[in-house]
Design an enzyme around this catalytic site. Structure first.
Site, PDB file in Angstrom:
ATOM      1  N   CYS A  82     -19.999  -6.826   7.579  1.00 15.53           N
ATOM      2  CA  CYS A  82     -19.235  -7.673   8.506  1.00 15.53           C
ATOM      3  C   CYS A  82     -19.637  -9.134   8.330  1.00 15.53           C
ATOM      4  O   CYS A  82     -20.795  -9.431   8.121  1.00 15.53           O
ATOM      5  CB  CYS A  82     -19.526  -7.276   9.945  1.00 15.53           C
ATOM      6  SG  CYS A  82     -18.965  -5.627  10.368  1.00 15.53           S
ATOM      7  N   CYS A 161     -22.552   3.165  11.702  1.00 12.57           N
ATOM      8  CA  CYS A 161     -21.837   1.893  11.582  1.00 12.57           C
ATOM      9  C   CYS A 161     -20.800   1.839  12.694  1.00 12.57           C
ATOM     10  O   CYS A 161     -20.053   2.787  12.914  1.00 12.57           O
ATOM     11  CB  CYS A 161     -21.156   1.823  10.228  1.00 12.57           C
ATOM     12  SG  CYS A 161     -19.977   0.475  10.103  1.00 12.57           S
ATOM     13  N   GLN A 284      -4.867   3.545   3.455  1.00  7.46           N
ATOM     14  CA  GLN A 284      -5.302   2.392   4.244  1.00  7.46           C
ATOM     15  C   GLN A 284      -6.416   2.810   5.201  1.00  7.46           C
ATOM     16  O   GLN A 284      -6.341   3.866   5.810  1.00  7.46           O
ATOM     17  CB  GLN A 284      -4.126   1.842   5.052  1.00  7.46           C
ATOM     18  CG  GLN A 284      -3.012   1.271   4.192  1.00  7.46           C
ATOM     19  CD  GLN A 284      -3.316  -0.128   3.677  1.00  7.46           C
ATOM     20  OE1 GLN A 284      -4.365  -0.703   3.968  1.00  7.46           O
ATOM     21  NE2 GLN A 284      -2.402  -0.667   2.903  1.00  7.46           N
ATOM     22  N   TYR A 313       4.563  -2.350  -6.063  1.00  7.87           N
ATOM     23  CA  TYR A 313       3.133  -2.143  -5.793  1.00  7.87           C
ATOM     24  C   TYR A 313       3.015  -1.124  -4.640  1.00  7.87           C
ATOM     25  O   TYR A 313       2.359  -1.380  -3.633  1.00  7.87           O
ATOM     26  CB  TYR A 313       2.437  -3.454  -5.399  1.00  7.87           C
ATOM     27  CG  TYR A 313       2.726  -4.618  -6.314  1.00  7.87           C
ATOM     28  CD1 TYR A 313       1.925  -4.869  -7.426  1.00  7.87           C
ATOM     29  CD2 TYR A 313       3.811  -5.475  -6.077  1.00  7.87           C
ATOM     30  CE1 TYR A 313       2.185  -5.946  -8.265  1.00  7.87           C
ATOM     31  CE2 TYR A 313       4.080  -6.542  -6.915  1.00  7.87           C
ATOM     32  CZ  TYR A 313       3.267  -6.784  -8.000  1.00  7.87           C
ATOM     33  OH  TYR A 313       3.538  -7.852  -8.813  1.00  7.87           O
ATOM     34  N   GLU A 334       4.605   1.589  -9.074  1.00  8.29           N
ATOM     35  CA  GLU A 334       3.142   1.527  -8.928  1.00  8.29           C
ATOM     36  C   GLU A 334       2.509   1.809 -10.291  1.00  8.29           C
ATOM     37  O   GLU A 334       2.978   2.654 -11.043  1.00  8.29           O
ATOM     38  CB  GLU A 334       2.705   2.560  -7.870  1.00  8.29           C
ATOM     39  CG  GLU A 334       1.269   2.991  -7.895  1.00  8.29           C
ATOM     40  CD  GLU A 334       0.275   1.878  -7.573  1.00  8.29           C
ATOM     41  OE1 GLU A 334       0.530   1.085  -6.640  1.00  8.29           O
ATOM     42  OE2 GLU A 334      -0.747   1.808  -8.280  1.00  8.29           O
ATOM     43  N   ASP A 383       3.914  -5.590  -2.044  1.00  8.10           N
ATOM     44  CA  ASP A 383       2.580  -5.523  -1.424  1.00  8.10           C
ATOM     45  C   ASP A 383       1.541  -5.563  -2.534  1.00  8.10           C
ATOM     46  O   ASP A 383       0.852  -4.586  -2.801  1.00  8.10           O
ATOM     47  CB  ASP A 383       2.471  -4.220  -0.608  1.00  8.10           C
ATOM     48  CG  ASP A 383       1.144  -4.116   0.138  1.00  8.10           C
ATOM     49  OD1 ASP A 383       0.364  -5.089   0.145  1.00  8.10           O
ATOM     50  OD2 ASP A 383       0.889  -3.036   0.717  1.00  8.10           O
ATOM     51  N   CYS A 410      -2.466  -9.341   1.028  1.00  8.62           N
ATOM     52  CA  CYS A 410      -3.861  -9.269   1.475  1.00  8.62           C
ATOM     53  C   CYS A 410      -4.614 -10.532   1.072  1.00  8.62           C
ATOM     54  O   CYS A 410      -5.818 -10.620   1.234  1.00  8.62           O
ATOM     55  CB  CYS A 410      -4.539  -8.031   0.905  1.00  8.62           C
ATOM     56  SG  CYS A 410      -4.431  -7.919  -0.874  1.00  8.62           S
TER      57      CYS A 410
HETATM   58  N1  SAH Z   1       1.633  -0.588  -0.461  1.00  8.24           N
HETATM   59  C1  SAH Z   1       0.577   0.335  -0.731  1.00  8.24           C
HETATM   60  C2  SAH Z   1      -0.523  -0.178  -1.665  1.00  8.24           C
HETATM   61  C3  SAH Z   1      -0.736  -1.637  -1.772  1.00  8.24           C
HETATM   62  S1  SAH Z   1      -2.202  -2.069  -2.635  1.00  8.24           S
HETATM   63  C4  SAH Z   1      -0.021   0.823   0.543  1.00  8.24           C
HETATM   64  O1  SAH Z   1       0.015   0.134   1.530  1.00  8.24           O
HETATM   65  O2  SAH Z   1      -0.554   1.933   0.559  1.00  8.24           O
HETATM   66  C5  SAH Z   1      -1.565  -2.717  -4.144  1.00  8.24           C
HETATM   67  C6  SAH Z   1      -1.158  -1.648  -5.129  1.00  8.24           C
HETATM   68  O3  SAH Z   1      -0.673  -2.302  -6.295  1.00  8.24           O
HETATM   69  C7  SAH Z   1      -2.284  -0.745  -5.598  1.00  8.24           C
HETATM   70  O4  SAH Z   1      -1.901   0.576  -5.379  1.00  8.24           O
HETATM   71  C8  SAH Z   1      -2.405  -1.045  -7.093  1.00  8.24           C
HETATM   72  O5  SAH Z   1      -2.728   0.084  -7.864  1.00  8.24           O
HETATM   73  C9  SAH Z   1      -1.023  -1.530  -7.432  1.00  8.24           C
HETATM   74  N2  SAH Z   1      -0.878  -2.426  -8.597  1.00  8.24           N
HETATM   75  C10 SAH Z   1      -1.778  -3.318  -9.079  1.00  8.24           C
HETATM   76  N3  SAH Z   1      -1.246  -4.022 -10.101  1.00  8.24           N
HETATM   77  C11 SAH Z   1       0.023  -3.550 -10.271  1.00  8.24           C
HETATM   78  C12 SAH Z   1       1.083  -3.894 -11.157  1.00  8.24           C
HETATM   79  N4  SAH Z   1       0.939  -4.855 -12.078  1.00  8.24           N
HETATM   80  N5  SAH Z   1       2.245  -3.225 -11.056  1.00  8.24           N
HETATM   81  C13 SAH Z   1       2.410  -2.263 -10.112  1.00  8.24           C
HETATM   82  N6  SAH Z   1       1.439  -1.895  -9.246  1.00  8.24           N
HETATM   83  C14 SAH Z   1       0.258  -2.535  -9.313  1.00  8.24           C
END
Ligand code: SAH
Length: 491
Positions: A82, A161, A284, A313, A334, A383, A410
């Site tokens: 933290c 924790c 998550q 993603y 993905e 994302d 993020c």
């Molecule tokens: N939206 C999802 C995960 C988001 S995290 C959720 O909320 O569960 C970002 C994701 O992007 C990860 O799963 C990672 O493996 C993927 N990623 C990373 N680089 C990438 C790329 N170039 N193309 C597609 N996916 C990718």
């Protein structure tokens, strides 16, 4: 005045850095001090002195800031987990909001942007559904587990924790007792000798199901039945397994899972969507906030049931399946193949037939499908990981011209960089929501709604600042002090 290592001085903390550290000045010399908050007057000791700035350690708070609070966790300072426990939760949210809006302004050039909502937690403790405890021995030779101290691999013992669920402590007590009695040796990173590396615990907040996975430097553990016996009567215990990691590196999990008892996965829900989670699945860690985050993304997408949506993603398809409930068709992309297997399985599990998933890089799959197949989207959701979207993804989105883009991020610095590209001509930033997925820590998630400009007036103000300003730390006269990308001091 010249400052040097080991100097002790009194400073007022006036600002906070991106990692939650306090920033103060002594005779114009900038000091970064962990564990301090804006408004503190503190006695500090310089640990590292560069020409124009330095890092100091907090010795004593001489006059506490009104925003300072007593950390709940007794090891908050030693543990690397933290960063913001010294700050009241209200102020933590303010810090996060300012961080996001600051980046949108400085890097993105969105001058007057406000957060439409800030989603904090009612109870910002015990929210994590996953914990990974390293195992080792202390100086007395006893087996210990806990968390790594900041920036090191020495274990600060702690079985309870305050971000994790209460039952973790009982599980750890039983596993460590088993290790002592049955001579299951903790792994020693320095020598590469020993067996038990980490203990992975997962808990389904909606189902109460528990998963225990021991990550081991081998393929078997001594007296396996004793471990199972020790754990299986804990209420909620659903899955006990081993994960094999014999590599000498920092990666926690290996590829192979050996089931010992119960199911190979636990089940949990986000909203009404069910997910099966195995030790290797990405999921998550804050389910309460995830529901709010995805709920906001879904609301921003404004679906009526007629839309074609791309979710780039997409991970295990969490957002895709959420969207599929309200869209005509969802396509997920993905890069990690097992995540896509999870996504497909989870779609089936929930009887969702209007979601299709592709394995590959978003920056390759999307342009290729657009150029070759002329794919179409009403809404695109992205994302991405911290580095943000690849240029090819941004370019293709601009060509595809979906009515809306929902950007879940993020890292608000790369978010701001990407939004600047998207909002140059084609899109307008409509809404920004800040969601606190990691109370007590510095990270923050943002959801943005962009809409195609066609019909509405242009309000986007384009400043000339860009990512360079995020990466470069400058002094008051604008001289460059440090470049974050290289970590080097620039002369
Ligand atoms: N939206 C999802 C995960 C988001 S995290 C959720 O909320 O569960 C970002 C994701 O992007 C990860 O799963 C990672 O493996 C993927 N990623 C990373 N680089 C990438 C790329 N170039 N193309 C597609 N996916 C990718």
């Amino acid at each position: 005045m010249e400052f040097k290592k080991n100097d002790i001085l009194t400073i007022d903390i006036e600002d906070m850095g991106h990692d939650g550290e306090g920033i103060g000045k002594a005779d114009g010399y900038t000091l970064f001090v962990k564990d301090t908050v804006i408004g503190d007057r503190a006695e500090v000791k310089i640990m590292k002195a560069k020409k124009n700035y330095g890092y100091a350690r907090l010795l004593k708070v001489l006059r506490p800031s009104p925003d300072r609070t007593e950390p709940r966790c007794p090891i908050a300072r030693a543990c690397g987990g933290c960063q913001l426990q010294f700050l009241s939760y209200e102020k933590q949210l303010e810090f996060k909001k300012k961080k996001v809006l600051g980046n949108l302004q400085r890097i993105g050039g969105f001058a007057d942007i406000q957060a439409e909502r800030v989603l904090g937690m009612e109870d910002p403790w015990r929210y994590r559904n996953k914990a990974q405890f390293p195992v080792g021995r202390n100086k007395e030779g006893e087996i210990v587990t806990g968390f790594y101290a900041g920036r090191t691999h020495s274990i600060v013992p702690n079985r309870d924790c305050l971000l994790g669920v209460k039952v973790n402590e009982e599980i750890l007590n039983r596993i460590l007792a088993y290790m002592e009695t049955c001579h299951a040796e903790p792994y020693d990173e320095k020598t590469g000798i020993g067996l038990v590396r980490h203990i992975l615990l997962r808990y389904g907040f909606k189902t109460g199901e528990i998963m225990v996975c021991l990550i081991i430097n081998g393929t078997r553990i001594p007296a396996q039945d004793s471990l199972v016996e020790a754990l299986k009567d804990i209420p909620g215990m659903t899955s006990i397994s081993l994960n094999v990691n014999t590599k000498r590196n920092n990666v926690i999990l290996g590829e192979k899972v050996i089931p010992l008892w119960g199911k190979e996965y636990i089940t949990d829900y986000i909203g009404s969507i069910q997910y099966q989670i195995s030790p290797l699945s990405f999921y998550q860690v804050n389910p309460v906030q995830t529901e709010k985050l995805y709920g906001t993304a879904l609301e921003y997408a404004g679906l009526t049931g007629k839309e074609t949506v791309w979710d780039l993603y997409c991970g295990i398809g969490t957002i895709s399946l959420f969207l599929a409930q309200k869209a005509k068709q969802v396509y997920g992309v993905e890069i990690v193949p097992p995540a896509i297997e999870d996504a497909r399985r989870n779609a089936k599990l929930n009887g969702i037939t209007n979601a299709e998933f592709f394995v590959g890089k978003a920056e390759e799959v999307l342009p290729e499908k657009y150029e070759k197949e002329g794919i179409y989207a009403d809404v695109i959701v992205v994302d991405p990981p911290r580095k943000g979207c690849d240029e090819a993804v941004l370019d293709t989105m601009l060509k595809m011209k979906p009515e809306k883009i929902v950007y879940v991020s993020c890292d608000s610095a790369t978010l701001a960089r990407d939004l600047k590209v998207l909002c140059q001509e084609e899109y307008r930033l409509e809404k920004v929501a800040v969601c606190d997925m990691f109370p007590q820590g510095v990270h923050v998630e943002t959801v943005c709604l962009l809409s195609n400009r066609k019909s509405k007036p242009d309000t986007h103000v384009d400043l000339t600042l860009d990512m360079e300003d995020y990466y470069r730390i400058k002094d008051q006269e604008g001289r460059l002090l440090q470049d974050k990308r290289s970590g080097e001091t620039v002369k």
